[in-house]
Every structure is written in C-alpha cells, then in structure tokens.
Write an enzyme that holds these catalytic residues in place. Structure first.
Site, PDB file in Angstrom:
ATOM      1  N   LYS A 198      -9.332  -2.911 -23.401  1.00  0.00           N
ATOM      2  CA  LYS A 198      -8.643  -2.699 -24.998  1.00  0.00           C
ATOM      3  C   LYS A 198      -7.933  -3.586 -26.342  1.00  0.00           C
ATOM      4  CE  LYS A 198      -4.306  -3.950 -23.740  1.00  0.00           C
ATOM      5  NZ  LYS A 198      -2.080  -2.890 -23.834  1.00  0.00           N
ATOM      6  N   ASP A 244       5.481  -9.835 -18.722  1.00  0.00           N
ATOM      7  CA  ASP A 244       5.169 -10.084 -20.113  1.00  0.00           C
ATOM      8  C   ASP A 244       5.038 -11.587 -21.194  1.00  0.00           C
ATOM      9  OD1 ASP A 244       2.480  -9.468 -21.672  1.00  0.00           O
ATOM     10  OD2 ASP A 244       2.924  -7.054 -21.149  1.00  0.00           O
ATOM     11  N   LYS A 255       5.839  -3.452 -16.239  1.00  0.00           N
ATOM     12  CA  LYS A 255       5.432  -2.231 -17.791  1.00  0.00           C
ATOM     13  C   LYS A 255       6.799  -1.501 -17.662  1.00  0.00           C
ATOM     14  CE  LYS A 255       1.899  -4.146 -19.639  1.00  0.00           C
ATOM     15  NZ  LYS A 255       1.759  -4.779 -20.593  1.00  0.00           N
ATOM     16  N   LYS A 298       3.635  -9.897 -13.236  1.00  0.00           N
ATOM     17  CA  LYS A 298       3.599 -10.961 -14.576  1.00  0.00           C
ATOM     18  C   LYS A 298       3.796 -10.549 -15.250  1.00  0.00           C
ATOM     19  CE  LYS A 298       0.832 -12.146 -18.529  1.00  0.00           C
ATOM     20  NZ  LYS A 298       1.356 -11.603 -19.191  1.00  0.00           N
TER      21      LYS A 298
END
Lengths: 140, 487
Positions: free
Chosen positions: B336, B206, B178, B204
């Site tokens: 989430k 995205d 991120k 990873k």
C-alpha cells in the site's frame, strides 16, 4: 505437536523426490550439503551430530540421498536435517536447512516459568524427550 | 553544459572583501577528478528562474562546505582549497526541465569519523534552505572505504541474525500488531502469541506504540515475552517480538532496552525519528548486548517521497547501514505504500550487497564498496498478503522480512490461521522456486496447490485475491527506459 524448525516444516513431509530436488538446487549453487541428526530438538541446540563430513564437490544429489538413506536406517527415531553451506565471502554460513526425518511421536516442550523480581519471569524450554538419556529419547 | 567557460579567481584577488560568484570562488572545478578518498554527493538542483545552474550547483558545494555569502579573509589561515567542496559536473535531468544533477566531491577531512550527525549536518545542513534554489534533493552519495571503515555497521547483520534464529533459506515472516493503538498489554500479548504460534517468526510493535495510558511499556514487554516463550515452546522454533524502545530521552531508551534484554528478547526496535545520534547509540548498545536492532523508518516520507526536494531513501538506507541497524523498512513494491520496483530494488541492493555497481535504472549513481560491513535486512511491510507471495519472492529475494500485519490479523479464521496461511504460502513458494519452477508465472497455481492441504491459505486467497494497490509512483528513477507503475 510438530516441531516446525527448518525451511519446509509447514508443508507435508517432503518425499524423497522433493528432497532430492532441493539437494540438487544446493549442489548446483556450489554449496556443500551436510546431514545432521539429534534427539534433542531444543530450538537453541545448534550443534546436532554430523553424519560424516559435509559433502563438498558433489555433482549429483544421488550421493546425498544414499547417505541420507543410510542415516535414516541407523537413526530412524531421531530428527535428521539437511543443511547446505555456502563458503562464499560475506556469507560463509548455512544457506538453507530443512528436516528430512522425525521421530514417530513428538511430545514437544515443557515451558518452565520461574518467578523473578517484579512481575518478570525466567523462562526455560525443555524437550520432554530430553529427560531420558541421549540415544533412548524417542524409543517407544 | 560542463564546457561553460568560468574563470576561477585565484591568488590574492580571490580574497578581496566583497561578494563573488560561488563558481568563481573555487566551488566549480570541471577539471577535478574525485579522489578515491573523497565523499561524493549527487544533488538534484532546481535553481530559481534566471539563476545559472552552474552557479546554483557551485553554491550548493559552497554552502555545504566552507563558504558563506561573502568572501572572508580568514580562509587564508586554512588550507582552503582542500576544504572547499568541488562541484565537478552538472547535467540536465533527463525529462526534468529546470532540474540539474550536480556532482560534488568533499575531502575526507571535512567529516568526523563514524558520525552520521556530522556527515548529515554538512551535506543536508543549511544548504537546503538556500534562497537562490527553488528546491534541492540529495539523490545519492558515495562513501570511500576509508570512511565506511570508521562505522560499526549493522550490529548483528543478516548472516548472524539467521544463525541466532536458526532460520535459513527463506524470508522471515512478521506481523505488526493491530490495532496499533488501544490494546491493553494482556490483549496485545494475545495477538503476539496467536501470530507466533501460527507460524510467524516475529511480531512487531508499531512505530507509535511507546508507553501510553492504555498500555505502559513494561506491561507490553512482560506480556510479549510470555507470548514469545509460549510460542517458542509450542513450535520448537526461536521466536521474537520487536519491542519498541523509542522514548523521549536516551536514558529511558536504555532502560527499556535493558529490560527487554533481561526478559530474554532477541530483538528491540527504534524509530527513525529518534535521530541519527540516538540510532548510533542504540546500534552500539545492540552490538554490546547481542541484540538485533530493528529500525522503523517513521517519518521518512516527509522528505524522501517527492522527487524535487528532500533526501532520497537510498541515502537514508546508506546512512542507516553505516549507523548500524539490523533491519530497515525498505518497501514492498506491491503493497500500500510508495515504492517503484526499480527504485526499491536499488534500496535492497544498498542494504544487502557488499558492492553496489553504478546502476542508473535503479537510481544507484555511484559504485559503492561496503568493505565487509554487515548486511542490513530489508523489511517489506504495508498492505501485503499471502496471495502475492510469488511476486514478493521474485521482487525481493529471500533475505528479507515479509510483514503481513492486516494479512495475518485480519484473517477470517483468526490470527493463528492467518499466520499459518502466510507460512505455508511462503514455504510452498520457496520449495517451488528451488525446484526450478517459474514462480512468477506459476505462482497462483502453486498457491492453489498448497491451499489444498491448508484451509487457512485457501481462505486467505479467497478473501484478498482482488486486493492490489495500483498507483503511479512519485519517486521513480530518472533513467528508467519506460514509465514504471508499481504493480
């Protein structure tokens, strides 16, 4: 450095009591526990030397702990790991594996980079200790 | 309702020109017993007002197999009765007024061997737009062993993946880099290195990181592999980073995958949106090239989430196990994103078991033998953190990749500390579980004890202790004894 292979390397080294409880967990599942040792901790060194055969049909962790004590006595300066093997269909492989002994000093690995075409690099990882002959790699 | 008297028209009257109800054309056969070799599909059918549910269900059988809107004489040139899909049971959905479960059996000869594209073109082809239905959802499928065996299945599988990585007995740990957009290759590699050195097994890409102006794919691959190798040497463990090879064409995907292989990556990644054929092509490539294949289920919620219309994720999971990917995002329950605990449990069983017994409470409507097809590693990702470790292990077991993206990179002491916190929490919980402790009850105490020798874990628990995502799930089992709320 501290090699972090195995299931519990981020925890403080396991006590014999903790090791014995993990072994008992494996035996209760019907897995065979195997003791292996090496002085070449390369992450792709799959075949560590076996301390005897995997212990099949053992009911009590005490048997494994006895063998481990003996292995540690002989190979105090090497990596020793316990692994448990599940022969059940669809798995037929290791179910858990963790370190139970380390050399006093762990010098770690050299990362060798060889420049290749484009900007690519060819990487090779070598344990510093592996420069010395097998059996003498972690002597003081 | 299966007792409704319907006279199937047989003989030459069946083929008189004109329009005839589907249920009278042979698509409703309440006495039919599915053969072991039949493919079976379960649909949730919502007929338009005034449309007979049996007729609507027969129409689904018809439109997903041989029928068109009118009788055609050319049926008589074929073994038409064999090729007709047969709806053999229609049940009202419990607590679902106006909705019906239709069980439909398809002869094996209707499908091309080893082709998800062909299978899905039949089962979810035209029929989903059929006017007499308000909505239609494919809930579950049963594949006969004979059909399962025509698929490669996961290129690597859970067991061999663990053997290659030399990691056993605990969930694998990952994190998605991120921010997902905007990092340069060099900055991106920094995140990968910190996370892997700190204790993760994988990082990873995205789903939408492909080759954009801020970072072209070769830059990402080169810097990621530097990070992977450096972390590997720093830890003595095998590390990996899912290099996303998703691209506009198959040729470009192969080019990217080949480059990942040349650089020594153990894993590549694709997105679900590349399509079933491309997925199967990449699964074959992965098998040929000793590569683990990660699938990000990008886009699935557009058709899996609402219960009235679309395709259940359990069907997608089954298709993907057949298609041959090694990893699939299958929900976290506590995170989430959408995920009822019972329904999610059903997905995990589809991925990992060699035989799925019927389990209506988990949304599994059929016994499904997998005939020794490799196991598919589920991935739990999206809004999870170290403080939930006991719940995650209790719910998801140990053959799973736990991915803490924000939960690693957002750590107050830095990325490596975030990774260490997760790894320590994981190992402490597995140790405790194996010792026979009740981790669900004692979890917070076990974490607190582990945090005594790990400052990063203590910091993680302090920051995120109150984070949870308590929302009602939309996709819940119809046979659950109680209304379920994700935890």
């Amino acid at each position: 450095m501290r090699i972090t292979q195995g299931c519990f390397s981020f925890l403080p080294d396991l006590t014999d009591g903790q090791i014995s409880r993990q072994v008992q967990y494996c035996l209760d599942k019907g897995w065979a526990v195997n003791i292996e040792f090496t002085d070449d901790p390369h992450p792709r060194n799959t075949f560590w030397d076996m301390w005897g055969l995997p212990m099949f049909d053992l009911p009590d962790a005490a048997g494994v702990m006895m063998e481990l004590a003996e292995c540690r006595r002989v190979y105090a300066d090497r990596y020793i790991r316990l692994s448990a093997f599940d022969s059940g269909h669809g798995w037929e492989s290791v179910k858990i594996s963790f370190l139970v002994n380390r050399p006093k000093e762990e010098p770690g690995f050299r990362l060798h980079r060889e420049e290749a075409a484009g900007r690519a690099l060819r990487y090779t990882t070598t344990a510093y200790a592996a420069d010395r002959p097998e059996g003498r790699r972690y002597e003081g | 309702m299966n007792e409704q008297i319907v006279t199937t028209v047989r003989g030459k009257d069946r083929y008189k020109a004109g329009v005839m109800e589907y249920k009278r054309m042979g698509y409703w056969e309440p006495d039919y017993t599915p053969k072991d070799t039949d493919v079976i599909a379960l649909f949730r059918v919502t007929p338009q007002d005034g449309v007979d549910p049996i007729e609507a269900s027969a129409a689904v059988a018809g439109e997903s197999s041989t029928a068109t809107w009118t009788v055609v004489w050319t049926d008589r040139l074929t073994a038409a009765e064999k090729y007709r899909a047969k709806c053999y049971r229609v049940d009202p959905v419990p607590n679902g007024p106006g909705q019906y479960f239709a069980y439909i059996a398809y002869d094996l000869d209707l499908f091309e061997a080893g082709s998800i594209a062909n299978l899905s073109a039949s089962i979810i082809g035209n029929v989903f737009g059929f006017k007499p239905l308000k909505a239609l959802r494919l809930e579950d499928m049963r594949f006969p062993v004979a059909y399962v065996k025509t698929f490669q299945g996961p290129a690597t599988g859970i067991v061999v993946e663990r053997e290659r990585l030399d990691k056993f007995g605990r969930p694998l740990l990952g994190a998605t880099v991120k921010p997902k957009l905007g990092l340069s290759g060099r900055n991106y590699g920094r995140v990968v290195y910190e996370a892997l050195k700190g204790g993760l097994d994988f990082t990873k890409d995205d789903e939408n990181i492909n080759s954009q102006p801020f970072m072209h794919w070769r830059e990402r691959f080169l810097y990621c592999m530097e990070a992977v190798n450096k972390a590997q040497a720093a830890s003595g463990e095998i590390k990996g980073s899912y290099l996303n090879v998703t691209a506009a064409t198959m040729e470009e995907m192969y080019e990217r995958a080949e480059f990942a292989k040349e650089l020594g990556s153990v894993i590549v990644m694709i997105d679900l949106v590349i399509g079933y054929t491309a997925i199967q092509s990449m699964a074959k490539w992965a098998r040929r090239n000793d590569m683990i294949l990660h699938l990000h289920r990008a886009g699935h919620s557009t058709y899996t989430r609402q219960k009235s219309h679309g395709v259940s994720f359990r069907v997608i999971a089954k298709w993907m196990r057949l298609a041959g990917v090694d990893h699939i995002h299958a929900g976290t329950v506590v995170g989430k994103l959408e995920g009822d605990p019972f329904t999610t449990r059903g997905y995990y069983d589809v991925c990992r078991e060699d035989f799925n017994p019927t389990n209506l409470e988990h949304g599994i409507f059929f016994d499904q033998p997998w005939a020794s097809l490799n196991k598919l590693m589920p991935v739990a990702s999206g809004g999870i953190h170290a403080g939930q470790m006991h719940q995650l292990i209790d719910l998801l077991g140990e053959d799973v990749v736990l991915q803490f993206g924000g939960g690693t990179i957002g750590h107050p002491m830095g990325i490596a500390a975030g990774a260490t916190a997760n790894r320590v929490a994981l190992e402490a919980m597995i140790l405790a579980r194996n010792e026979g402790r009740n981790i669900l009850e004692e979890g917070p105490e076990i974490l607190a004890q582990a945090a005594n020798h790990c400052t990063p874990l203590k910091a993680a628990i302090d920051v995120w202790k109150d984070v949870s995502f308590n929302y009602q799930s939309t996709d819940t089992p119809d046979f659950s004894p109680a209304v379920s709320v994700s935890m």
